[in-house]
Design a protein around this motif. Structure first.
Motif, short mmCIF file in Angstrom:
data_model
loop_
_atom_site.label_atom_id
_atom_site.label_comp_id
_atom_site.label_asym_id
_atom_site.label_seq_id
_atom_site.Cartn_x
_atom_site.Cartn_y
_atom_site.Cartn_z
N ILE A 189 34.89 26.38 33.97
CA ILE A 189 34.78 27.77 34.44
C ILE A 189 36.23 28.25 34.63
N ALA A 190 36.82 28.70 33.55
CA ALA A 190 38.22 29.11 33.56
C ALA A 190 38.36 30.46 34.24
N TYR A 191 39.29 30.55 35.17
CA TYR A 191 39.62 31.77 35.88
C TYR A 191 38.42 32.37 36.63
N GLY A 192 37.53 31.50 37.09
CA GLY A 192 36.37 31.94 37.87
C GLY A 192 36.80 32.35 39.27
N GLN A 193 36.12 33.35 39.81
CA GLN A 193 36.44 33.81 41.17
C GLN A 193 35.92 32.80 42.19
N VAL A 194 36.77 32.42 43.15
CA VAL A 194 36.42 31.42 44.16
C VAL A 194 36.51 32.06 45.54
N LEU A 195 35.48 31.81 46.36
CA LEU A 195 35.48 32.22 47.76
C LEU A 195 35.25 30.98 48.60
N ILE A 196 36.09 30.76 49.60
CA ILE A 196 35.97 29.61 50.50
C ILE A 196 35.65 30.16 51.89
N TYR A 197 34.56 29.66 52.50
CA TYR A 197 34.16 30.10 53.84
C TYR A 197 34.31 28.94 54.82
N ALA A 198 34.95 29.22 55.96
CA ALA A 198 35.15 28.22 57.01
C ALA A 198 33.83 27.91 57.70
N PRO A 199 33.75 26.78 58.38
CA PRO A 199 32.51 26.38 59.04
C PRO A 199 32.01 27.39 60.09
N ASP A 200 32.92 28.08 60.76
CA ASP A 200 32.51 28.98 61.83
C ASP A 200 32.45 30.45 61.42
N ASN A 201 32.70 30.77 60.14
CA ASN A 201 32.69 32.17 59.71
C ASN A 201 32.17 32.26 58.27
N THR A 202 30.93 32.65 58.12
CA THR A 202 30.34 32.78 56.79
C THR A 202 30.36 34.22 56.29
N GLU A 203 30.96 35.13 57.07
CA GLU A 203 31.02 36.54 56.68
C GLU A 203 32.31 36.88 55.92
N VAL A 204 33.43 36.41 56.45
CA VAL A 204 34.73 36.70 55.85
C VAL A 204 35.30 35.41 55.29
N GLU A 205 35.75 35.46 54.02
CA GLU A 205 36.24 34.23 53.41
C GLU A 205 37.56 33.78 54.03
N PHE A 206 37.69 32.48 54.13
CA PHE A 206 38.91 31.84 54.63
C PHE A 206 40.00 31.95 53.57
N GLN A 207 39.59 31.78 52.32
CA GLN A 207 40.52 31.85 51.19
C GLN A 207 39.74 32.35 49.99
N ASN A 208 40.43 33.05 49.10
CA ASN A 208 39.83 33.45 47.83
C ASN A 208 40.88 33.28 46.74
N GLY A 209 40.41 33.26 45.53
CA GLY A 209 41.33 33.09 44.40
C GLY A 209 40.56 32.86 43.12
N ARG A 210 41.22 32.24 42.17
CA ARG A 210 40.60 31.96 40.87
C ARG A 210 40.90 30.52 40.48
N THR A 211 39.98 29.93 39.73
CA THR A 211 40.22 28.61 39.18
C THR A 211 41.30 28.73 38.10
N ASP A 212 41.91 27.61 37.75
CA ASP A 212 42.87 27.65 36.65
C ASP A 212 42.12 27.58 35.32
N ARG A 213 42.84 27.48 34.23
CA ARG A 213 42.18 27.49 32.92
C ARG A 213 41.29 26.26 32.69
N ASN A 214 41.49 25.20 33.51
CA ASN A 214 40.67 23.99 33.41
C ASN A 214 39.52 23.98 34.42
N GLY A 215 39.34 25.07 35.15
CA GLY A 215 38.26 25.16 36.13
C GLY A 215 38.57 24.48 37.45
N VAL A 216 39.84 24.17 37.72
CA VAL A 216 40.25 23.44 38.92
C VAL A 216 40.73 24.41 39.99
N PHE A 217 40.37 24.10 41.25
CA PHE A 217 40.80 24.91 42.39
C PHE A 217 41.03 23.99 43.58
#
Length: 164
Positions: A52-80
């Motif tokens: 999944i190259a350049y896929g949008q990633v949303l990371i949610y912390a254990p205590d907050n499922t409304e606002v993401e802790f971090q967001n970004g994109r995977t690299d061309r190899n699908g790694v984040f």
């Protein structure tokens, strides 16, 4: 008469295709944990094995499922990778586009090594070869059935035209 003999077979094959349609026609997604350390790194990909190259990633912390802790994109190899700041169960969402979304949890412990549940360890990136083979055999079989049905229908029509 021949139509009544072939109709149950066609019905059975159609039912089998409908039953397996979610497996056979879906373009699934999966992930694979790459490393376990203070940073959490995962590799995401489609069931075909393509990343999944350049896929949008949303990371949610254990205590907050409304606002993401971090967001970004995977690299061309699908790694984040992300660096959690506290222990708990972190929610990860990867949007591969075209309606393909991958959602999974990562348990982060207080130690330097993050623990993965059995479900996370078993997420395969490759699609099943058996399913692909079954799909190919089914396609050939169904094409033969359709060709036989059309040939029989044409003969029946020709016989009616010559009799009438």
């Amino acid at each position: 008469m021949k139509l009544f003999k072939i109709l149950p077979v066609v019905t059975l094959v159609a039912a089998g295709i409908l039953y397996l349609s979610n497996i056979a026609w879906a373009h699934g997604v999966a992930y694979e944990m790459v490393e376990t350390s203070p940073a959490v790194t995962f590799k995401s990909g489609f069931s075909s094995g393509d990343p999944i190259a350049y896929g949008q990633v949303l990371i949610y912390a254990p205590d907050n499922t409304e606002v993401e802790f971090q967001n970004g994109r995977t690299d061309r190899n699908g790694v984040f990778s992300f660096l959690p700041d506290r222990p708990g169960i972190w929610n990860v969402e990867v949007d591969g586009g075209m309606g393909h979304k991958l959602i999974f949890d990562v348990e982060v412990s207080g130690s330097d090594k993050n623990e993965l549940s059995a479900h996370e360890k078993e997420a395969p990136l490759q699609g099943s070869i058996g399913i692909k083979a079954l799909l190919g055999i089914s396609l050939i079989f169904n094409l033969c059935l359709v060709a036989s049905y059309l040939r029989a229908r044409r003969r029946t029509t020709e016989m009616k035209n010559t009799d009438g």
